[in-house]
Design an enzyme around this catalytic site. Sequence first.
Site, PDB file in Angstrom:
ATOM      1  N   SER A 189     122.349  74.558 143.678  1.00  0.00           N
ATOM      2  CA  SER A 189     122.457  73.931 144.998  1.00  0.00           C
ATOM      3  C   SER A 189     121.842  72.541 145.072  1.00  0.00           C
ATOM      4  O   SER A 189     121.898  71.889 146.116  1.00  0.00           O
ATOM      5  CB  SER A 189     121.806  74.834 146.055  1.00  0.00           C
ATOM      6  OG  SER A 189     120.413  74.925 145.839  1.00  0.00           O
ATOM      7  N   LYS A 190     121.246  72.069 143.987  1.00  0.00           N
ATOM      8  CA  LYS A 190     120.586  70.758 144.012  1.00  0.00           C
ATOM      9  C   LYS A 190     121.612  69.619 144.049  1.00  0.00           C
ATOM     10  O   LYS A 190     122.785  69.820 143.748  1.00  0.00           O
ATOM     11  CB  LYS A 190     119.686  70.598 142.783  1.00  0.00           C
ATOM     12  CG  LYS A 190     118.576  71.648 142.678  1.00  0.00           C
ATOM     13  CD  LYS A 190     117.672  71.683 143.889  1.00  0.00           C
ATOM     14  CE  LYS A 190     116.459  72.594 143.684  1.00  0.00           C
ATOM     15  NZ  LYS A 190     115.789  72.899 144.961  1.00  0.00           N
TER      16      LYS A 190
END
Lengths: 366, 366
Positions: A189-190
């Site tokens: 999700s970064k």
Amino acid sequence: MIQFLDLKKINARFEETFQKKFKHFLDSGRYILGDEVETFEADFASYCGTKYCVGTSNGLDALTLIFKAYIELGVLKANDEVLVPANTYIASILSVIHSGLTPIFVEPDEQTFNISVEEIKRHINNKTKAILVVHLYGQLATMEAINDVAKEHNLLVIEDAAQAHGAINNNGKKAGNLGHAAAFSFYPSKNLGALGDAGAITTQDKQLAEMIVQLRNYGSLEKYSNNYKGFNNRLDEIQAAMLSIKLPFLDEDNARRREIANRYLNEITNKSIQLPYYDESENHVFHVFVVRVTERDNFATFLKKNSIGYLIHYPKPPHRQVALQEYSHLQLPITETIHEQVISIPISPVMTDEEVTQIINLLNAY
Amino acid sequence: MIQFLDLKKINARFEETFQKKFKHFLDSGRYILGDEVETFEADFASYCGTKYCVGTSNGLDALTLIFKAYIELGVLKANDEVLVPANTYIASILSVIHSGLTPIFVEPDEQTFNISVEEIKRHINNKTKAILVVHLYGQLATMEAINDVAKEHNLLVIEDAAQAHGAINNNGKKAGNLGHAAAFSFYPSKNLGALGDAGAITTQDKQLAEMIVQLRNYGSLEKYSNNYKGFNNRLDEIQAAMLSIKLPFLDEDNARRREIANRYLNEITNKSIQLPYYDESENHVFHVFVVRVTERDNFATFLKKNSIGYLIHYPKPPHRQVALQEYSHLQLPITETIHEQVISIPISPVMTDEEVTQIINLLNAY
Ligand SMILES: Cc1ncc(COP(=O)(O)O)c(/C=N/[C@@H]2[C@@H](O)[C@@H](OP(=O)(O)OP(=O)(O)OC[C@H]3O[C@@H](n4cc(C)c(=O)[nH]c4=O)C[C@@H]3O)O[C@H](C)[C@H]2O)c1O
Ligand SMILES: Cc1ncc(COP(=O)(O)O)c(/C=N/[C@@H]2[C@@H](O)[C@@H](OP(=O)(O)OP(=O)(O)OC[C@H]3O[C@@H](n4cc(C)c(=O)[nH]c4=O)C[C@@H]3O)O[C@H](C)[C@H]2O)c1O
């Protein structure tokens, strides 16, 4: 329905290239510490402006390896105090504890949510040896001031850049190149996310980089020869390969995040929603867009009813976690209030203008 | 040229399925702790005959998590003594040290190279709390005798099954189900190898499995709620997906390894090459085929000149590594002699009969 983060859509943009690369990866027959890791390390170092990048298994391991490497090098020793933001994802603090060092919880600045320089100064004593800075939510901490204090007291400055890939300060320097060493997470999700767990450290320090290269690979430089009590903390070839495909689009993605953030900042006018602080001269990369509301449960119910995804970063501060109960006596009122009030609304490079408008209209109607 | 291990060829058999699965994986948008990990865990537990399997980042982390989980559960405590084989890959021993326990080096049986039960007995005292057994090269340790001793002294028995996927004892029980808990490595070169780093623990112990589930994921069962000072030691979805494709072929692959081993054992007649011990009643899975020669350099040069790949498992015993210099005073003559004489010749499920013949002829001509 607007998802909090449509990771599938984010990665779908690269699907064809991913598949070609996967075939190439299979054909190479090289799955561990091969060309893909080396290439990504070189590219990411160059992106961050550092001399060295060492790929690791994930962000927590990257942080931990930095501390353990400093211990092997004799720069840090057991029980040295490390100032850490009280207001962070728990991994930052776990890395200090896992390394046998002592975390000292420091309150954030109320406006930026990042570690407060005044509070740093208040906690420095002769056991203090390092400051772990987190660029929370994608916003750089006030590194110039922090580095000044650190220099004065001869402290290491470690960046936890897990949420700040590509953030640039007003001198044109990037996250990962603003202290002695930095840890990145490429959790999916970064802003730069892998297709599994992955991480890296960046640094200008050759000795440190060389130590981490050994520690991440059973303490070994040469096969079957072990110089240190090392770990298995390698970045996988396949993750490196996928990251190399995505890295060239990071700046573009961050620009789109800022574009959306700017619309939120300008167009959300509802006074019961407190918008985040944003210093335009520093290049915030809006890993998440975090607003403050006093009645969060209410607000969350409202979002849910209207099919808008949200997350809370984070609902419970580290010192209130069962895992860290020996710190539960700490009085950290700013951190605690923040944890009661924050809520993250959707932001991502693949959101459409219409979705952004929809969210703005909805929030103004709350 | 016969490679020591043609991993590319091993995996090429699954290439089409890998590619389909990769597309499916991309389409799922789920990269961490999703269905693939769950499915593989269930399948591998059922394969090993255990109630529980927990996927991990790699074999070293799997071992370390077992020890750390026992410590969290109060079953082990800092500085407890763990008997370990002196003759093993260094990772086995590092896991004990990283967990804050004390490794006690135990000499192997000269014939099997596996930990000697007599030597185990000699080292038990009131600080001894566990035995770490390694099924070296794919051959089961003498588990019945070891379990008897353990029961008598109330010791834990941990299997390092990194080299023994699918090995079956003469009661029909598999590696991974022969002690209190077991660690597997799916390092690419293993009998069941992933396309990157991967591992797992198997056990019948529910409490232990549940603790490891938390410790591998920041000490957390529920997002943002941390009960223990955990780690990031997850098995990647993509690796689980690839392992699920390969698992159904493991028994077949092991059978082919045994077939080749049997030919080596029957047809290599050169008296200067000492063949490995092989108890047919126990289902050795020949992760590697290790012979002993007194003049190893000579023999290696001979293989190299004749384009036969080889490796040495291992050239230097753990207690002689710089990393473990505090153990360098130990006198472990059997371990040391083994390390001076062993050499591994090619064995793999994709070797052809012609290649095997070629190697046999060559070795007989040495
Ligand atoms: C400051 C700091 N330091 C160190 C670290 C440690 O780094 P690490 O060891 O690499 O994790 C972190 C990590 N930090 C993150 C943390 O910020 C949080 O991140 P998050 O974005 O809230 O995570 P999430 O809820 O799993 O995913 C966000 C959304 O994305 C969707 N998703 C997610 C995944 C994984 C998927 O496969 N498919 C999806 O569709 C579902 C959700 O809606 O929780 C993670 C487990 C940590 O790794 C950090 O913030
Ligand atoms: C008892 C015991 N306990 C714990 C462990 C720790 O488990 P881990 O943390 O999962 O590594 C081990 C691991 N043990 C192994 C160890 O046995 C040894 O294994 P090895 O088969 O000699 O490894 P190698 O030389 O890298 O690979 C063998 C051949 O395969 C080819 N190859 C290899 C790779 C990786 C590739 O991508 N492509 C290739 O073509 C090249 C080589 O000819 O060295 C590894 C680094 C350890 O993980 C163990 O044996």
